[in-house]
Design a protein around this motif. Structure first.
Motif, mmCIF file in Angstrom:
data_model
loop_
_atom_site.group_PDB
_atom_site.id
_atom_site.type_symbol
_atom_site.label_atom_id
_atom_site.label_comp_id
_atom_site.label_asym_id
_atom_site.label_seq_id
_atom_site.Cartn_x
_atom_site.Cartn_y
_atom_site.Cartn_z
ATOM 1 N N PRO A 1 2.833 -3.354 36.680
ATOM 2 C CA PRO A 1 2.535 -3.128 34.993
ATOM 3 C C PRO A 1 1.008 -3.749 34.655
ATOM 4 C CG PRO A 1 4.441 -4.540 35.466
ATOM 5 C CD PRO A 1 3.756 -4.303 36.660
ATOM 6 N N CYS A 2 0.805 -2.778 33.597
ATOM 7 C CA CYS A 2 -0.617 -3.238 32.993
ATOM 8 C C CYS A 2 -0.615 -4.423 32.459
ATOM 9 C CB CYS A 2 -1.031 -2.228 31.937
ATOM 10 S SG CYS A 2 -2.311 -2.673 30.887
ATOM 11 N N ARG A 3 -1.665 -5.424 32.594
ATOM 12 C CA ARG A 3 -1.279 -6.780 32.088
ATOM 13 C C ARG A 3 -1.573 -6.784 30.662
ATOM 14 N NH1 ARG A 3 -4.436 -9.957 36.554
ATOM 15 N NH2 ARG A 3 -3.271 -9.208 38.488
ATOM 16 N N GLU A 4 -2.379 -5.853 30.095
ATOM 17 C CA GLU A 4 -2.672 -5.938 28.775
ATOM 18 C C GLU A 4 -1.621 -5.664 27.901
ATOM 19 O OE1 GLU A 4 -6.093 -6.393 28.424
ATOM 20 O OE2 GLU A 4 -5.964 -6.660 26.326
ATOM 21 N N CYS A 5 -0.710 -4.707 28.083
ATOM 22 C CA CYS A 5 0.361 -4.349 27.351
ATOM 23 C C CYS A 5 1.744 -4.502 28.142
ATOM 24 C CB CYS A 5 0.128 -2.908 27.132
ATOM 25 S SG CYS A 5 0.330 -1.803 28.514
ATOM 26 N N ALA A 6 1.705 -5.203 29.255
ATOM 27 C CA ALA A 6 2.970 -5.492 29.868
ATOM 28 C C ALA A 6 3.679 -4.323 30.203
ATOM 29 C CB ALA A 6 3.895 -6.518 29.109
ATOM 30 N N GLY A 7 3.342 -3.136 30.407
ATOM 31 C CA GLY A 7 3.841 -1.822 30.643
ATOM 32 C C GLY A 7 4.170 -1.135 29.650
ATOM 33 N N ASP A 8 4.077 -1.567 28.391
ATOM 34 C CA ASP A 8 4.590 -0.680 27.068
ATOM 35 C C ASP A 8 3.666 0.286 26.742
ATOM 36 O OD1 ASP A 8 6.359 -0.456 25.023
ATOM 37 O OD2 ASP A 8 4.980 -1.247 23.650
ATOM 38 N N GLY A 9 2.538 0.252 27.387
ATOM 39 C CA GLY A 9 1.492 1.399 27.008
ATOM 40 C C GLY A 9 0.701 1.212 25.556
ATOM 41 N N ARG A 10 0.927 0.140 25.042
ATOM 42 C CA ARG A 10 0.342 -0.085 23.572
ATOM 43 C C ARG A 10 0.318 -1.542 23.300
ATOM 44 N NH1 ARG A 10 5.486 1.544 19.720
ATOM 45 N NH2 ARG A 10 6.970 0.038 20.715
ATOM 46 N N VAL A 11 -0.514 -1.916 22.480
ATOM 47 C CA VAL A 11 -0.829 -3.016 22.176
ATOM 48 C C VAL A 11 -0.858 -3.494 20.689
ATOM 49 C CG1 VAL A 11 -2.133 -3.836 24.145
ATOM 50 C CG2 VAL A 11 -3.252 -2.887 22.609
ATOM 51 N N ARG A 12 -0.967 -4.421 20.118
ATOM 52 C CA ARG A 12 -1.234 -4.796 18.537
ATOM 53 C C ARG A 12 -2.691 -4.867 18.373
ATOM 54 N NH1 ARG A 12 2.155 -4.671 14.892
ATOM 55 N NH2 ARG A 12 4.342 -4.275 14.860
ATOM 56 N N ALA A 13 -3.017 -4.221 17.255
ATOM 57 C CA ALA A 13 -4.715 -4.426 16.853
ATOM 58 C C ALA A 13 -4.688 -4.305 15.461
ATOM 59 C CB ALA A 13 -5.452 -3.284 17.721
ATOM 60 N N ARG A 14 -5.697 -4.510 14.911
ATOM 61 C CA ARG A 14 -6.068 -4.502 13.466
ATOM 62 C C ARG A 14 -6.939 -3.135 13.320
ATOM 63 N NH1 ARG A 14 -4.987 -6.624 8.852
ATOM 64 N NH2 ARG A 14 -3.345 -8.289 9.796
ATOM 65 N N GLN A 15 -6.705 -2.389 12.485
ATOM 66 C CA GLN A 15 -7.482 -1.026 12.057
ATOM 67 C C GLN A 15 -8.022 -1.014 10.885
ATOM 68 O OE1 GLN A 15 -4.604 1.767 13.537
ATOM 69 N NE2 GLN A 15 -6.016 2.628 14.561
ATOM 70 N N ASN A 16 -9.140 -0.659 10.599
ATOM 71 C CA ASN A 16 -9.548 -0.525 9.288
ATOM 72 C C ASN A 16 -9.557 1.104 8.986
ATOM 73 O OD1 ASN A 16 -10.467 -3.070 8.364
ATOM 74 N ND2 ASN A 16 -12.141 -2.993 9.849
ATOM 75 N N ILE A 17 -8.850 1.276 7.939
ATOM 76 C CA ILE A 17 -8.494 2.913 7.373
ATOM 77 C C ILE A 17 -8.993 3.058 6.113
ATOM 78 C CG2 ILE A 17 -6.728 4.658 7.230
ATOM 79 C CD1 ILE A 17 -5.063 3.059 9.229
ATOM 80 N N SER A 18 -9.835 4.182 5.963
ATOM 81 C CA SER A 18 -10.145 4.427 4.567
ATOM 82 C C SER A 18 -8.986 5.323 3.964
ATOM 83 C CB SER A 18 -11.436 5.282 4.651
ATOM 84 O OG SER A 18 -11.914 5.469 3.356
ATOM 85 N N VAL A 19 -8.808 4.929 2.619
ATOM 86 C CA VAL A 19 -7.617 5.824 1.969
ATOM 87 C C VAL A 19 -8.085 6.367 0.717
ATOM 88 C CG1 VAL A 19 -5.175 5.729 1.370
ATOM 89 C CG2 VAL A 19 -5.817 4.114 2.860
ATOM 90 N N LYS A 20 -7.783 7.544 0.401
ATOM 91 C CA LYS A 20 -8.240 8.180 -0.844
ATOM 92 C C LYS A 20 -7.208 8.090 -1.753
ATOM 93 C CE LYS A 20 -10.569 12.333 -2.504
ATOM 94 N NZ LYS A 20 -10.678 11.746 -3.756
ATOM 95 N N ILE A 21 -7.304 7.290 -2.760
ATOM 96 C CA ILE A 21 -6.101 7.275 -3.692
ATOM 97 C C ILE A 21 -6.229 8.118 -4.942
ATOM 98 C CG2 ILE A 21 -4.807 5.618 -5.476
ATOM 99 C CD1 ILE A 21 -5.734 3.316 -3.349
ATOM 100 N N PRO A 22 -5.223 9.271 -5.236
ATOM 101 C CA PRO A 22 -5.830 10.105 -6.149
ATOM 102 C C PRO A 22 -5.598 9.733 -7.544
ATOM 103 C CG PRO A 22 -3.702 10.829 -5.042
ATOM 104 C CD PRO A 22 -4.290 9.588 -4.312
ATOM 105 N N ALA A 23 -6.116 10.426 -8.577
ATOM 106 C CA ALA A 23 -6.067 9.884 -9.698
ATOM 107 C C ALA A 23 -4.639 10.216 -10.476
ATOM 108 C CB ALA A 23 -7.004 10.642 -10.879
ATOM 109 N N GLY A 24 -4.117 9.252 -11.148
ATOM 110 C CA GLY A 24 -2.754 9.323 -11.827
ATOM 111 C C GLY A 24 -1.560 8.643 -10.931
#
Ligand SMILES: [Zn+2]
Ligand SMILES: [Zn+2]
Length: 367
Positions: A189-212
């Motif tokens: 198994p991958c040591r980074e993710c213990a075989g799960d195929g995913r890891v926790r990470a922080r992402q920055n996402i830009s969100v458009k909030i519509p008027a109203g």
């Protein structure tokens, strides 16, 4: 959507132990082996779904916070069948479960002020989420070799045994402990993710909030939720709007309300006042003879209607201030004023039922 606490018959503050006990008790009565009636089965599924959420501290917290629309089986979590197994040693034959699974939806709340809710905005948000493991590219293997067949269950993903239970002898199958039901094993198994195929990470996402927007609105960002295990596709990210309270403007759907104080003299003589609203200061005319409690609508200065783009009204509520702490001169002038109007001390006018407070009262109750 049924309330999970209600389904289990426990209080919102119930302890983990109480929840477990409640579930065991109900599940014994409703279990498919005991009661195969379809209606009972639906109830059983509902109760089990409730338990699945409330028995997991993280899911319970997110459910309590209102993220109830989101499926169970979060990051690294089990699912419906795992719970069945925990209590009953397996239920149906399911075969091996796929390694690759669709990721969960995620929910994040964003606070906006009234101005942003009215005119829309763009926000950078930071989300901690399950992302694909870059080391193994989501495959879970350290040396990119394919998973090999589990030797214990021969790839079936489950093992069978005869169990004695309160129902008598039953043949049960449970997920294979050696491969966790996958039917295959990742040798290295991958040591980074213990075989799960995913890891926790922080992402920055830009969100458009519509008027109203308003509290409770959700903006769906497709594919920005948690990535699935084993390289599975990501779920969606929902951004839920929480509107913060404005210091003096009160929102009522598309209209805004503001209360202003006007002196007795100004209300009598009429005046123009500047009222600071979302569009900056606007001039509002208070007509001569305005009574306390009167409202002045200002068209188009309320909230934006979501999607339509048109705007509601600003309703200005007038509170006429009765002067107090009068100087001797002012007092004298007021006495003269009253005299000139022919008012005598002790004068009281009883209002008819069709006017004033009582008529409003009756209107409100439709009498
Ligand atoms: Zn990995
Ligand atoms: Zn196995």
């Amino acid at each position: 959507m049924s309330d999970h606490y209600q389904s289990l018959g426990v209080a919102r503050g119930a302890s983990a132990d109480e929840i477990k006990k409640a579930y065991r008790k109900i599940a014994r009565e409703l279990h498919p082996d005991v009661n195969p009636d379809p209606a009972v089965q639906d109830k059983f599924k509902e109760v089990t779904a409730a338990y699945e959420v409330l028995s997991d501290p993280q899911k319970r917290q997110s459910y309590d916070m209102g993220g109830s629309g989101f499926g169970g089986g979060g990051f690294g979590g089990g699912g419906f069948s795992d719970i069945m197994d925990a209590f009953f040693g397996g239920g149906q034959n399911r075969g091996p479960r796929p390694r690759m699974r669709q990721g969960q939806d995620a929910l994040i709340r964003v606070e906006v002020d009234l101005n942003e809710a009215c005119f829309g905005t763009e926000r950078d948000i930071s989300v901690e989420n399950a992302v694909a493991c870059t080391k193994c590219k989501g495959q879970g293997s350290a040396d990119s070799s394919a998973p090999s067949m589990c030797q214990v269950c021969k790839g079936r993903g489950e093992t069978q045994q005869v169990q004695r239970s309160f129902l008598g002898q039953v043949m049960t199958s449970r997920p294979c402990g050696s491969c966790q039901g996958y039917g295959s094993v990742i040798q290295n198994p991958c040591r980074e993710c213990a075989g799960d195929g995913r890891v926790r990470a922080r992402q920055n996402i830009s969100v458009k909030i519509p008027a109203g927007v308003e509290t409770g609105n959700r903006i769906q960002l497709a594919g920005r939720g948690e990535v699935g295990s084993g390289g599975g596709p990501a779920g969606d990210l929902y951004v839920e709007i929480v509107e913060s309270q404005h210091p003096y403007l009160i929102r009522d759907s598309h209209n805004l309300h503001v209360a202003i104080e006007v002196s007795f003299a100004a209300a009598s003589l009429g005046t123009k006042v500047m009222v600071e609203c979302l569009d900056g200061p606007i001039e509002v005319e208070v007509r001569a003879g305005t009574q306390s409690g009167a409202t002045i609508p200002v068209r188009g200065k309320g909230m934006t209607r979501l999607r339509a783009g048109t705007r509601g009204d600003l309703i200005v509520h007038i509170e006429v201030q009765t002067p107090h702490k009068l100087s001797r001169d002012q007092e004298e002038m007021l006495r003269k004023f009253a005299e000139a109007r022919g008012e005598k001390p002790g004068d009281v006018k009883i209002k008819g039922l069709e006017q004033g407070f009582f008529s409003k009262f009756r209107d409100a109750f439709g009498r």
